[in-house]
Design a protein around this motif. Structure first.
Motif, PDB file in Angstrom:
ATOM      1  N   ASP A  39       0.827  -1.206   0.000  1.00 36.77           N
ATOM      2  CA  ASP A  39       0.000   0.000   0.000  1.00 36.77           C
ATOM      3  C   ASP A  39       0.863   1.258   0.000  1.00 36.77           C
ATOM      4  O   ASP A  39       0.538   2.242  -0.656  1.00 36.77           O
ATOM      5  CB  ASP A  39      -0.964   0.006   1.186  1.00 36.77           C
ATOM      6  N   THR A  40       1.971   1.217   0.718  1.00 34.15           N
ATOM      7  CA  THR A  40       2.887   2.354   0.739  1.00 34.15           C
ATOM      8  C   THR A  40       3.497   2.561  -0.644  1.00 34.15           C
ATOM      9  O   THR A  40       3.627   3.694  -1.112  1.00 34.15           O
ATOM     10  CB  THR A  40       3.993   2.131   1.783  1.00 34.15           C
ATOM     11  N   VAL A  41       3.850   1.481  -1.316  1.00 31.23           N
ATOM     12  CA  VAL A  41       4.414   1.569  -2.669  1.00 31.23           C
ATOM     13  C   VAL A  41       3.368   2.142  -3.631  1.00 31.23           C
ATOM     14  O   VAL A  41       3.682   2.989  -4.469  1.00 31.23           O
ATOM     15  CB  VAL A  41       4.916   0.188  -3.142  1.00 31.23           C
ATOM     16  N   ARG A  42       2.111   1.712  -3.500  1.00 33.63           N
ATOM     17  CA  ARG A  42       1.041   2.240  -4.365  1.00 33.63           C
ATOM     18  C   ARG A  42       0.848   3.735  -4.149  1.00 33.63           C
ATOM     19  O   ARG A  42       0.646   4.498  -5.094  1.00 33.63           O
ATOM     20  CB  ARG A  42      -0.269   1.486  -4.115  1.00 33.63           C
ATOM     21  N   ARG A  43       0.886   4.188  -2.881  1.00 32.26           N
ATOM     22  CA  ARG A  43       0.732   5.614  -2.597  1.00 32.26           C
ATOM     23  C   ARG A  43       1.905   6.409  -3.162  1.00 32.26           C
ATOM     24  O   ARG A  43       1.719   7.507  -3.688  1.00 32.26           O
ATOM     25  CB  ARG A  43       0.576   5.848  -1.096  1.00 32.26           C
ATOM     26  N   PRO A  60     -18.572  21.560   5.890  1.00 29.52           N
ATOM     27  CA  PRO A  60     -17.879  22.818   6.137  1.00 29.52           C
ATOM     28  C   PRO A  60     -16.876  22.698   7.287  1.00 29.52           C
ATOM     29  O   PRO A  60     -17.241  22.355   8.411  1.00 29.52           O
ATOM     30  CB  PRO A  60     -18.997  23.799   6.485  1.00 29.52           C
ATOM     31  N   GLY A  61     -15.599  22.870   6.971  1.00 27.62           N
ATOM     32  CA  GLY A  61     -14.554  22.798   7.980  1.00 27.62           C
ATOM     33  C   GLY A  61     -14.133  21.397   8.376  1.00 27.62           C
ATOM     34  O   GLY A  61     -13.310  21.215   9.254  1.00 27.62           O
ATOM     35  N   VAL A  62     -14.718  20.379   7.741  1.00 29.70           N
ATOM     36  CA  VAL A  62     -14.397  18.984   8.080  1.00 29.70           C
ATOM     37  C   VAL A  62     -13.764  18.307   6.880  1.00 29.70           C
ATOM     38  O   VAL A  62     -14.365  18.255   5.799  1.00 29.70           O
ATOM     39  CB  VAL A  62     -15.663  18.195   8.517  1.00 29.70           C
ATOM     40  N   TYR A  63     -12.569  17.810   7.063  1.00 26.92           N
ATOM     41  CA  TYR A  63     -11.832  17.156   5.984  1.00 26.92           C
ATOM     42  C   TYR A  63     -11.597  15.690   6.329  1.00 26.92           C
ATOM     43  O   TYR A  63     -11.398  15.331   7.484  1.00 26.92           O
ATOM     44  CB  TYR A  63     -10.476  17.829   5.766  1.00 26.92           C
ATOM     45  N   GLN A  64     -11.619  14.864   5.295  1.00 28.66           N
ATOM     46  CA  GLN A  64     -11.306  13.445   5.463  1.00 28.66           C
ATOM     47  C   GLN A  64      -9.952  13.194   4.795  1.00 28.66           C
ATOM     48  O   GLN A  64      -9.753  13.555   3.632  1.00 28.66           O
ATOM     49  CB  GLN A  64     -12.374  12.565   4.818  1.00 28.66           C
ATOM     50  N   LEU A  65      -9.048  12.603   5.540  1.00 35.48           N
ATOM     51  CA  LEU A  65      -7.736  12.277   5.007  1.00 35.48           C
ATOM     52  C   LEU A  65      -7.818  10.978   4.213  1.00 35.48           C
ATOM     53  O   LEU A  65      -8.608  10.095   4.529  1.00 35.48           O
ATOM     54  CB  LEU A  65      -6.716  12.128   6.137  1.00 35.48           C
ATOM     55  N   PRO A  66      -6.997  10.846   3.184  1.00 33.45           N
ATOM     56  CA  PRO A  66      -7.012   9.600   2.413  1.00 33.45           C
ATOM     57  C   PRO A  66      -6.519   8.457   3.282  1.00 33.45           C
ATOM     58  O   PRO A  66      -5.699   8.633   4.174  1.00 33.45           O
ATOM     59  CB  PRO A  66      -6.061   9.869   1.261  1.00 33.45           C
ATOM     60  N   SER A  67      -7.044   7.277   3.011  1.00 35.22           N
ATOM     61  CA  SER A  67      -6.632   6.129   3.806  1.00 35.22           C
ATOM     62  C   SER A  67      -5.505   5.387   3.155  1.00 35.22           C
ATOM     63  O   SER A  67      -5.128   5.606   2.055  1.00 35.22           O
ATOM     64  CB  SER A  67      -7.803   5.174   4.013  1.00 35.22           C
TER      65      SER A  67
END
Length: 67
Positions: A39-43, A60-67
């Motif tokens: 997964d690290t290599v794919r990212r 509004p003001g809420v962000y989701q980080l990629p997994s």
């Protein structure tokens, strides 16, 4: 396209104690530095291909980080 390097280093699985393949020094080092996690290599590949890993605004003001 990346340049090709001679495959002169033996890559092995430390946990299984068996030879997996032959790699160039640079490829073997890169995989080791990335922790042998696919997964690290794919990212890393997505980053190099220009697919950024930016947070997504979900409210509004809420962000989701990629997994």
């Amino acid at each position: 396209m990346g340049r090709s390097c001679p495959a002169v280093h033996v890559d092995h699985r430390h946990t299984a104690g068996r030879v997996q393949s032959y790699l160039s020094f640079n490829c073997n080092s890169a995989i080791g530095l990335l922790g042998n996690f696919p997964d690290t290599v794919r990212r890393a590949a997505a980053y190099l291909e220009g697919n950024s890993w930016k947070p997504t605004l979900v409210a509004p003001g809420v962000y989701q980080l990629p997994s």
